[in-house]
Scaffold this motif. Sequence first.
Motif, mmCIF file in Angstrom:
data_model
loop_
_atom_site.group_PDB
_atom_site.id
_atom_site.type_symbol
_atom_site.label_atom_id
_atom_site.label_comp_id
_atom_site.label_asym_id
_atom_site.label_seq_id
_atom_site.Cartn_x
_atom_site.Cartn_y
_atom_site.Cartn_z
ATOM 1 N N GLY A 781 0.809 -1.207 0.000
ATOM 2 C CA GLY A 781 0.000 0.000 0.000
ATOM 3 C C GLY A 781 0.843 1.258 0.000
ATOM 4 O O GLY A 781 0.301 2.365 0.056
ATOM 5 N N HIS A 782 2.165 1.125 -0.082
ATOM 6 C CA HIS A 782 3.102 2.255 -0.049
ATOM 7 C C HIS A 782 3.381 2.686 -1.483
ATOM 8 O O HIS A 782 3.964 1.950 -2.261
ATOM 9 C CB HIS A 782 4.393 1.821 0.642
ATOM 10 C CG HIS A 782 5.252 2.954 1.111
ATOM 11 N ND1 HIS A 782 5.698 3.948 0.274
ATOM 12 C CD2 HIS A 782 5.753 3.250 2.344
ATOM 13 C CE1 HIS A 782 6.442 4.802 0.957
ATOM 14 N NE2 HIS A 782 6.483 4.412 2.215
ATOM 15 N N PHE A 783 2.974 3.914 -1.860
ATOM 16 C CA PHE A 783 3.059 4.299 -3.262
ATOM 17 C C PHE A 783 4.491 4.513 -3.757
ATOM 18 O O PHE A 783 4.704 4.676 -4.964
ATOM 19 C CB PHE A 783 2.207 5.545 -3.551
ATOM 20 C CG PHE A 783 2.527 6.757 -2.715
ATOM 21 C CD1 PHE A 783 3.615 7.568 -2.993
ATOM 22 C CD2 PHE A 783 1.706 7.114 -1.650
ATOM 23 C CE1 PHE A 783 3.893 8.699 -2.239
ATOM 24 C CE2 PHE A 783 1.976 8.235 -0.884
ATOM 25 C CZ PHE A 783 3.074 9.028 -1.176
ATOM 26 N N LEU A 784 5.486 4.481 -2.863
ATOM 27 C CA LEU A 784 6.878 4.527 -3.297
ATOM 28 C C LEU A 784 7.463 3.134 -3.496
ATOM 29 O O LEU A 784 8.593 3.001 -3.965
ATOM 30 C CB LEU A 784 7.731 5.293 -2.284
ATOM 31 C CG LEU A 784 7.426 6.790 -2.123
ATOM 32 C CD1 LEU A 784 8.342 7.403 -1.078
ATOM 33 C CD2 LEU A 784 7.575 7.524 -3.456
ATOM 34 N N SER A 785 6.704 2.108 -3.152
ATOM 35 C CA SER A 785 7.194 0.743 -3.280
ATOM 36 C C SER A 785 7.035 0.244 -4.717
ATOM 37 O O SER A 785 6.042 0.541 -5.386
ATOM 38 C CB SER A 785 6.427 -0.187 -2.335
ATOM 39 O OG SER A 785 6.729 -1.546 -2.603
ATOM 40 N N ARG A 786 7.992 -0.539 -5.176
ATOM 41 C CA ARG A 786 7.853 -1.134 -6.502
ATOM 42 C C ARG A 786 6.770 -2.205 -6.525
ATOM 43 O O ARG A 786 6.381 -2.674 -7.597
ATOM 44 C CB ARG A 786 9.187 -1.714 -6.965
ATOM 45 C CG ARG A 786 9.725 -2.877 -6.155
ATOM 46 C CD ARG A 786 11.158 -3.178 -6.584
ATOM 47 N NE ARG A 786 11.796 -4.211 -5.776
ATOM 48 C CZ ARG A 786 12.087 -5.438 -6.221
ATOM 49 N NH1 ARG A 786 11.780 -5.749 -7.469
ATOM 50 N NH2 ARG A 786 12.686 -6.309 -5.448
ATOM 51 N N TYR A 787 6.277 -2.593 -5.355
ATOM 52 C CA TYR A 787 5.188 -3.577 -5.278
ATOM 53 C C TYR A 787 3.817 -2.921 -5.122
ATOM 54 O O TYR A 787 2.836 -3.593 -4.844
ATOM 55 C CB TYR A 787 5.446 -4.532 -4.113
ATOM 56 C CG TYR A 787 6.762 -5.261 -4.226
ATOM 57 C CD1 TYR A 787 6.978 -6.182 -5.249
ATOM 58 C CD2 TYR A 787 7.804 -5.008 -3.339
ATOM 59 C CE1 TYR A 787 8.189 -6.841 -5.370
ATOM 60 C CE2 TYR A 787 9.021 -5.662 -3.449
ATOM 61 C CZ TYR A 787 9.209 -6.571 -4.468
ATOM 62 O OH TYR A 787 10.410 -7.220 -4.597
ATOM 63 N N TYR A 788 3.764 -1.601 -5.320
ATOM 64 C CA TYR A 788 2.490 -0.883 -5.228
ATOM 65 C C TYR A 788 1.589 -1.221 -6.418
ATOM 66 O O TYR A 788 0.380 -1.361 -6.267
ATOM 67 C CB TYR A 788 2.759 0.619 -5.184
ATOM 68 C CG TYR A 788 1.549 1.503 -5.020
ATOM 69 C CD1 TYR A 788 0.835 1.525 -3.823
ATOM 70 C CD2 TYR A 788 1.118 2.340 -6.051
ATOM 71 C CE1 TYR A 788 -0.265 2.357 -3.659
ATOM 72 C CE2 TYR A 788 0.020 3.174 -5.901
ATOM 73 C CZ TYR A 788 -0.671 3.167 -4.704
ATOM 74 O OH TYR A 788 -1.764 3.989 -4.545
ATOM 75 N N ASP A 789 2.187 -1.362 -7.596
ATOM 76 C CA ASP A 789 1.389 -1.620 -8.806
ATOM 77 C C ASP A 789 2.003 -2.688 -9.691
ATOM 78 O O ASP A 789 1.679 -2.776 -10.871
ATOM 79 C CB ASP A 789 1.206 -0.323 -9.599
ATOM 80 C CG ASP A 789 2.527 0.263 -10.070
ATOM 81 O OD1 ASP A 789 3.586 -0.262 -9.673
ATOM 82 O OD2 ASP A 789 2.510 1.259 -10.825
ATOM 83 N N ASN A 790 2.892 -3.518 -9.121
ATOM 84 C CA ASN A 790 3.622 -4.463 -9.962
ATOM 85 C C ASN A 790 2.749 -5.547 -10.583
ATOM 86 O O ASN A 790 3.106 -6.138 -11.597
ATOM 87 C CB ASN A 790 4.753 -5.124 -9.157
ATOM 88 C CG ASN A 790 4.227 -5.962 -8.002
ATOM 89 O OD1 ASN A 790 3.476 -5.473 -7.164
ATOM 90 N ND2 ASN A 790 4.622 -7.218 -7.935
#
Length: 825
Positions: A781-790
């Motif tokens: 849920g962290h929009f700086l994470s590469r797993y936010y929209d991967n």
Amino acid sequence: MSGLVKWLLRLAGGAILLAVLALLGAYFLLSRSLPDYDKTLSVPGITAPVEIVRDNANVPHILGQTDADSFFGLGYAHAQDRLWQMMTMRRTVQGRLSEVFGTRTVKIDSTMRRFDLYTLARQSVAVQDAETLAALKAYSDGVNARLNEINREALGRGAPEQFLFNAPIAPWQPADSIALIKLMAVQLSSHLENEVLFARAALALENPDRLADIMPLAPGSGIAALPEYAALFPGATWSRIAQTTPERGDPLSPFKRRAFAGASNAFAAAPSRSASGGTLLANDPHLGFSAPNIWYLARLNLTSGGVIGGTIPGIPAILTGRSARLGWAVTSSYLDDQDLYIEELNPDDPNQYRTPDGWKPFRTTRSIVEIKDADPVTLTLRWTENGPVLPGSHYNLAEVTPAGHVAALNWTALSPEDTTMSSAIGLMRAQSVQDAIDLSRLYIAPSQNLTLVDQSTIAMRTIGAMPRRDARHESEGRMPARGWLPENRWQGTLPFAANPEFVAPSGGILGNTNNKVVDRPFPMHVSHLWGDTQRVHRWRRLMQGREVHTRESFIEAQLDTVSFTARSLLPLIGADLWFTGESAPEGTPERLRQRALTMLADWNGEMNEHLPEPLLYAAWMRALMDRLIRDDLGPLSREFDHPDPIFIERVFRNVDGAADWCDVKQSAAIETCTDTARMALDDALIWISERYGQSLESLRWGDAHQATHDHQVLGDVPLLRHFVNIRQSTSGGDNTLLRGRTRGGNGPDPFHNVHGAGYRGVYDFADPDSSVFIIATGQSGHFLSRYYDNLSQLWRRGEYIPMSLDPDLARAASVGITTLLPTDQ
């Protein structure tokens, strides 16, 4: 002059430098809350080391040596990735959003306080079984271990939103998880709104016979004639001013309009209908889109065996997924679990209401809503024997509540002895279909259709408490009823045996698209309102079109974009328009209409994002619905903002005189349905031309039908919205199996895709580790994470990721392993 220029350049350079430093500082603070997935941490509350292995899609495989330790690990992982989401949902169900978001959410908090769901959740803790209590306690300890780590190591307050909103975080408690299930019941409920809308339509329509058109029953059912709503309250005066309901339009609101109150697909095949010789199961629950997605993929290691699938952060259970021996899937059942009562006030004492035994006082409490940057609001909460009293502004209740009366709601989710959580936790340990059915007896709300498969059997069971109504109920639950009449009141709940059940069907295939599943007379009817009358036809054709099915054929069905509705309605509506009339010169409205009709005549009903015909069709149906109902219903027509296929079919087939809707009452001429269809198509083409131009062949459905995975609180912030929102061109539509429910209404983007399958899973029990899963955004849920929209592009393209219960496969491509150690080691 040159000196001035130099100073201006210096000032500009300094401003740019300060801006860069500010951005770097903001990035540093926000990035502090990015979780480190590869570490070892000592924590209290576990008995042995717990490994959280993150595979290459960032799905946590939680390997605890006891069940409690695994639930602890799930709580820790949820808090790592979705802390803001969890805390916002908890504040929603507590009615405490306004402490963070100010006056914007006061109405949401006011209504949630009246339901008092959080108090009911706290009372329900005591009725859970011992294994569930242990799981809830361990899960809470895991969440709180992450909170303690954030505070101890100054990890950016745990989420970037915490810097933008002053939202203190209290420790997680077992009641919080139970409360989130009750919050899901709020989001999936539509019967309250439908009862109110039925009564409003009854009051608005001059001809009561037309009520069966605009509020139709699902085909195949019968009902005795209902009384006229106004006749229930002789001499009553009615409000004709529509109340605003802003709590439903806010992205933070759990009160969903009836068009978005849950949907889903689930289907299963027995070994006799499976090419692999094992059972097959597919599930794609439909909820509102958001970033992050509501679903979170996880695997849990339990002593009864591993389980894997979709969780909702805050709830310690795989709600849809599989173990090595059992698969389970959920769809909204649409069981009628709400009844609205009109309660008469004592004219001599407004603190009393009428009951079958005379006047009784309301049960009353006071509740203070704290509001950021504003004075607090004190609410007086009132309850009757039938349930909480709701304000007139909620769902336009004022329009159907006569003077001297109030409205109260009875609802199965208002149980203080809600054992739904025990059912969900127990389901993960079930070893067979029968085990799962037995455990579903504990399930209260929200009601679901539970589709099950084990190694040899397929089954579907409607789960959730079914209200016991009197056969003499004056409205049969379709519209508000008088609360003081004994025959209108609930008489407890029906026995579990009354819930519809289908086990090992002879055809070897079963499923649900929110369609009507039984045809039983009231009061055993289950529901008068069903969520789907259309997708089921396409599903049935796909299932019956093959002798045996495979994992791939089930995936194909999940992703199918052919609209049965378009195929059936277009020939009916355009019957007198196809290839008629004289040729018209280029550039005229007549020529544009002819081009559109020619394109639609050659179209096969596929709602593909790259085609122009779906946009022509959708715009035509939208304009047609508006033309048919606006003059009859006036402002109330805004509530019917999605074309209803059954209504349109009734009108164009003139069922029981329904073609009367085609005539415009305010005009002198008598319009036919052909006239109305032609004018609606012209309306649609004007709208398309103004928005996209007159080159019909170059239109793309996906340009209008964008999936809107928007952040609930940052999605409208300029500049920032480009970082937190996820927008995608998508196929599908309102009535396709690949369901992409459109926004509707008269706004600038009526065809945005706002509600659909945030989770998809397909499992083949001949080779369980070949099972595939996907969610609509990403795990973080962290929009700086590469797993936010991967995972979002995979989801859009109809692709999946494998998820195995083999821990070695997870480790082989892990992006990090978190090891939690007991503090005494």
